[in-house]
Structure formats: C-alpha cells, structure tokens
Design an enzyme around this catalytic site. Structure first.
Site, mmCIF file in Angstrom:
data_model
loop_
_atom_site.group_PDB
_atom_site.id
_atom_site.type_symbol
_atom_site.label_atom_id
_atom_site.label_comp_id
_atom_site.label_asym_id
_atom_site.label_seq_id
_atom_site.Cartn_x
_atom_site.Cartn_y
_atom_site.Cartn_z
ATOM 1 N N GLU A 1 0.825 -1.205 0.000
ATOM 2 C CA GLU A 1 0.000 0.000 0.000
ATOM 3 C C GLU A 1 0.861 1.258 0.000
ATOM 4 O OE1 GLU A 1 -3.679 2.105 2.452
ATOM 5 O OE2 GLU A 1 -2.297 0.769 3.516
ATOM 6 N N GLU B 1 -12.200 2.648 5.072
ATOM 7 C CA GLU B 1 -11.193 2.913 6.095
ATOM 8 C C GLU B 1 -11.200 4.408 6.435
ATOM 9 O OE1 GLU B 1 -6.656 1.426 6.987
ATOM 10 O OE2 GLU B 1 -6.998 2.565 5.153
#
Length: 279
Positions: A143, A246
């Site tokens: 990520e 998120e």
C-alpha cells in the site's frame, strides 16, 4: 455497484472491538477488514465472522514494535528474521480466518538513509514472503501511504508500487490502492483507476474523504463518480475486489458510524461520462 467492506479498526469506535462485527453486519456489510488481529485469538475472531455471516477480506502483517512506532519491517535492513516470523504469524491467522489477502507494510526510511538504499532488501523480503504466501493461496498487498500522515513511509506512489511488483515477479503480490492516500500524494485518481485496475495487479481498494478522512461523501473527492468509474472498468476487465471503508466517522458517539452511512444506503452513484475518442 462496488462491494464494500467495513474497516473495524476505524468504524464503530464507541464499541469494543469484538462487538463491531455484529454492528457491521447489522448495517448491511458482508465483509470486514481491520489493521491487526493479533490481540485476539484467531478462533475467537473466526467465530465472530461466522456468527455474523461476514467474510474477512484483509488485515495487516505485524508492523514491528508493538508500541506503534514502526509501520512495517519489509524495507528495514537487519530485521529479516523478525519480518519472516511476522509473515508466518500472519499466514497462520489468514488460514484460521479464511482471509485471502495480507497487507505487508513497507516500513519507515531511517533518518540518514534513502529509499534507493533499502529497496533491494524490500524486494528480497517481498520475494520470500510472496513465495510463502503462495503455498496457501494467499495474496500479499503493498500500500502506498502518504507522508503527511506517515512521514518517511517507504512507499508513497502507485507507480513505485507497481514497479516493485515487476521487480519481485510474483503473481500473488498486488497493490492495495487507497484512494485517500492516492489523492493526497498524486491526484488524478480516476485516471489511475482506469490505468491500474485492468492490470490485474490491484488486489484491494480503500476509501475515505479527503482531507479529514471522514465519510466519502464529504471532501474534495467525488466518490459517487469514482464508484461509477470502478464499476465501468471492473465490468470491462473482470476485477471483482472489495473496497474497504477505512475512514473515521464524523460522529464518534454511539450510533455515529451507522448514521454516517447514508452515502452507502442511498446507492446514489452516478454514471461516468463517455470517454473521449481515442482515450
């Protein structure tokens, strides 16, 4: 319409962690993700998933120091043994939770060092970890994270993440494309979705409003438009991943997460505009 997973590390903050599974299911989620499972027995987490009809779609490998001062070990020279032990532990949890993906955090570039100086160990660690994960059919994810939220984080850009995947050469190593981080670092998010989703190397998406990291219907990103782009591109290339929610709810009080889900309940997602000829 995309498939959304509740991030239980951020959503339902007024509840004890184990009670968040039921809350997510009650709000209509069919999948969950979270940062770390290791404070809880894997069998307890698996029982919560089963009891609420939920699928575990993502969690992180151990980040290093338990005090939170480290953000992964993959790019840290001299920590190879600890990195390998963490991957083994994550794979044990993934087996128990039937989770297909593990995010491997890159780590922080040490003061006095550079990304170029540590990339070789990063690639070496990932090559080993991907081979281990392949034995049980798991994907590992990288990520890119913005350095405003996490200063000195090793991996910040989509093109860098895809270049690393090329160097590693493992088919089960993919990108966790967080649109929040992407917008802060690079922008041009819709174009990047169109570029990278068809590559087969994006394993998971995540969303949050920019810049406050609240619900996706607030901020400078037009998520309704981006969801429509994702649907369009997914229909063309067969991408069938999840989108992790998120974000930090604007209302932290009891019921705040549920109250903030109007963006999801409305289903008011727009169609993307027609592509320009030759685009």
């Amino acid at each position: 319409m995309p498939r959304f997973a509740a991030n239980l590390s951020m959503l339902y903050p007024e509840l004890d962690f184990l009670d968040r599974f039921e809350a997510a299911a009650r709000d209509g989620f069919r999948a969950v993700e979270y940062l770390f499972p290791y404070a809880y027995p894997a069998l307890e987490l698996a029982a919560r998933l089963r009891a609420n009809g939920l699928q575990q779609v993502l969690f992180n490998a151990p980040p290093g120091n338990p005090d939170g001062s480290e953000r992964g070990l993959a790019s840290l020279p001299g920590r190879e043994a600890e990195f390998r032990a963490g991957i083994a532990r994550a794979l044990d949890y993934a087996q128990a939770l039937d989770c297909p993906r593990i995010h491997v955090m890159a780590g922080l570039v040490a003061h006095g060092s550079t990304r170029d100086a540590v990339q070789a160990i990063y690639v070496q660690n990932l090559r080993w970890a991907a081979a281990e994960a392949a034995k049980s059919g798991r994907d590992l994810l990288l990520e890119p994270i913005n350095t405003r939220d996490v200063p000195r984080f090793f991996l910040n850009r989509q093109d860098h993440a895809h270049a690393v995947i090329e160097l590693v050469g493992a088919p089960n190593l993919k990108v966790q494309m967080d649109l929040y981080h992407c917008q802060i670092v690079e922008g041009d998010v819709a174009t990047k979705i169109r570029k990278y989703l068809p590559s087969g190397r994006v394993g998971h998406l995540q969303i949050a409003g920019v810049p406050e990291r609240h619900e996706p219907d607030v901020g400078e990103l037009n998520h309704a438009y981006l969801f429509a782009v994702i649907d369009e591109v997914a229909a063309q290339c067969g991408w069938d991943g999840w989108i992790g929610c998120e974000y930090r709810p604007r209302q932290a009080a009891a019921g705040g997460t549920s109250a903030g889900l109007d963006w999801l309940r409305s289903g008011n997602f727009q169609d993307p505009p027609a592509r320009r000829p030759g685009a």
